[in-house]
Write a protein that holds these residues in place. Structure first.
Motif, short mmCIF file in Angstrom:
data_model
loop_
_atom_site.label_atom_id
_atom_site.label_comp_id
_atom_site.label_asym_id
_atom_site.label_seq_id
_atom_site.Cartn_x
_atom_site.Cartn_y
_atom_site.Cartn_z
N ALA A 119 51.60 -20.80 -3.76
CA ALA A 119 50.24 -21.42 -4.14
C ALA A 119 49.78 -21.41 -5.61
O ALA A 119 49.35 -22.23 -5.83
CB ALA A 119 49.28 -20.68 -3.32
N ALA A 120 50.16 -20.33 -6.41
CA ALA A 120 49.66 -20.26 -7.63
C ALA A 120 50.38 -21.39 -8.49
O ALA A 120 49.56 -21.92 -9.36
CB ALA A 120 49.96 -18.83 -8.36
N ARG B 296 48.58 -24.67 -7.58
CA ARG B 296 47.46 -24.73 -8.25
C ARG B 296 47.66 -24.98 -9.80
O ARG B 296 46.85 -26.01 -10.25
CB ARG B 296 46.69 -23.58 -8.26
N PHE C 188 45.57 -25.09 -0.69
CA PHE C 188 46.56 -24.21 -1.22
C PHE C 188 46.29 -22.70 -0.88
O PHE C 188 47.08 -21.86 -0.74
CB PHE C 188 46.73 -24.43 -2.75
N ARG C 189 45.14 -22.38 -0.72
CA ARG C 189 44.75 -21.29 0.01
C ARG C 189 45.40 -20.95 1.06
O ARG C 189 45.85 -19.76 1.49
CB ARG C 189 43.04 -21.13 -0.07
N VAL D 163 48.39 -28.74 -10.20
CA VAL D 163 47.44 -29.74 -10.23
C VAL D 163 46.34 -29.58 -11.11
O VAL D 163 45.82 -30.66 -11.41
CB VAL D 163 46.79 -29.32 -8.60
N ALA D 164 46.17 -28.35 -11.75
CA ALA D 164 45.06 -28.07 -12.54
C ALA D 164 45.37 -28.94 -13.89
O ALA D 164 44.68 -29.68 -14.55
CB ALA D 164 44.72 -26.84 -12.91
N THR E 139 41.88 -29.41 -3.09
CA THR E 139 43.36 -29.05 -2.94
C THR E 139 43.43 -27.48 -3.22
O THR E 139 44.43 -26.69 -2.63
CB THR E 139 44.07 -29.48 -4.30
N ASP E 140 42.36 -26.84 -3.88
CA ASP E 140 42.29 -25.29 -4.05
C ASP E 140 42.11 -24.63 -2.72
O ASP E 140 42.82 -23.64 -2.31
CB ASP E 140 41.44 -24.80 -4.81
N GLY F 148 39.84 -31.14 -6.84
CA GLY F 148 40.45 -29.77 -7.26
C GLY F 148 39.79 -28.79 -6.12
O GLY F 148 40.57 -27.92 -5.69
#
Length: 234
Positions: free
Chosen positions: A209-210, A213, A100-101, A216-217, A96-97, A93
């Motif tokens: 991106a939100a 995220r 995605f940033r 994936v979360a 990937t965060d 996580g």
């Protein structure tokens, strides 16, 4: 002669990788169980090759965290706990965060997703995702793992950092190794496995991106919950 020496080195290196890939697939397929021992001699006889590339392949898999070396008994498949899986998923996580940033910072940071070439690559990644989703719907864990690993490796490569891509791939292989020992206890996995690959690609292609995220979360939480239920015998 130098030419022959070079060819021999390449051949051995290729064989080493082929053996490592084959053994990794054996672990992911559940044919090599956690804690199961394997020796250089046994593997060399199984594949009909010399000991050297086998030893090198086993050392490589040990470095990747799939095997553990025992000075007196060879190698054994590493046993991971649920705490290990939780830590792997947390690490995934974080990676990937960070990826995605870059999407949130703008098109240039994401290797210009508006570029025709990048669009073409994304389309290829999406096709891997479609295959993974079909395997998930069918409950075919072996096929799913293969396409899922390719999906994430190709997706991560879009961000232009090979170290990040390799690290994420290693984490995903290890987490699959940890999870399969529980997932294979259930005869029918239809409807249980994550199938959000194409939704993730679409979110990234749109620069959202939100949404990526969130996808994936939810995936990480649901996957961990499934393994925990299976480990508890539910």
């Amino acid at each position: 002669m130098p030419g022959n020496s070079g060819t021999g080195a390449v051949t051995r290196s290729t064989l080493r990788q082929q053996i490592a890939d084959a053994l990794r697939d054996e672990v992911l397929a559940g044919r090599l169980q956690p804690g199961q021992e394997c020796t250089v001699k046994e593997i060399a006889e199984q594949y009909g090759v010399s000991a050297t590339p086998v030893r090198e392949a086993l050392v490589d898999l040990s470095a990747q965290g799939l095997l553990e070396a025992d000075q007196h008994r060879g190698f054994r498949v590493r046993e991971y706990s649920l705490d290990d899986l939780r830590a792997m998923i947390e690490a995934r996580g974080l990676v990937t965060d960070g990826m995605f940033r870059l999407v949130a910072e703008g098109p240039k940071a994401f290797r210009r997703p508006d570029d025709p070439h990048i669009r073409t690559v994304l389309a290829g990644v999406r096709r891997r995702g479609e295959e993974a989703q079909r395997a998930a719907a069918a409950g075919d864990l072996t096929v799913l793992i293969g396409y899922d690993l390719r999906f994430w490796r190709e997706l991560a490569a879009l961000f232009g950092n090979p170290y990040l891509s390799d690290f994420l791939h290693r984490l995903r292989v290890q987490s699959w190794v940890c999870a399969v020992q529980h997932l294979r206890r259930r005869a029918d996995l239809r409807g249980e496995l994550w199938s959000g690959h194409t939704g993730l690609v679409d979110a990234l292609a749109a620069g959202d991106a939100a949404a990526a995220r969130a996808i994936v979360a939810a995936y990480n939480a649901d996957s961990l919950a499934l393994v925990e239920r299976l480990a508890a015998g539910a």
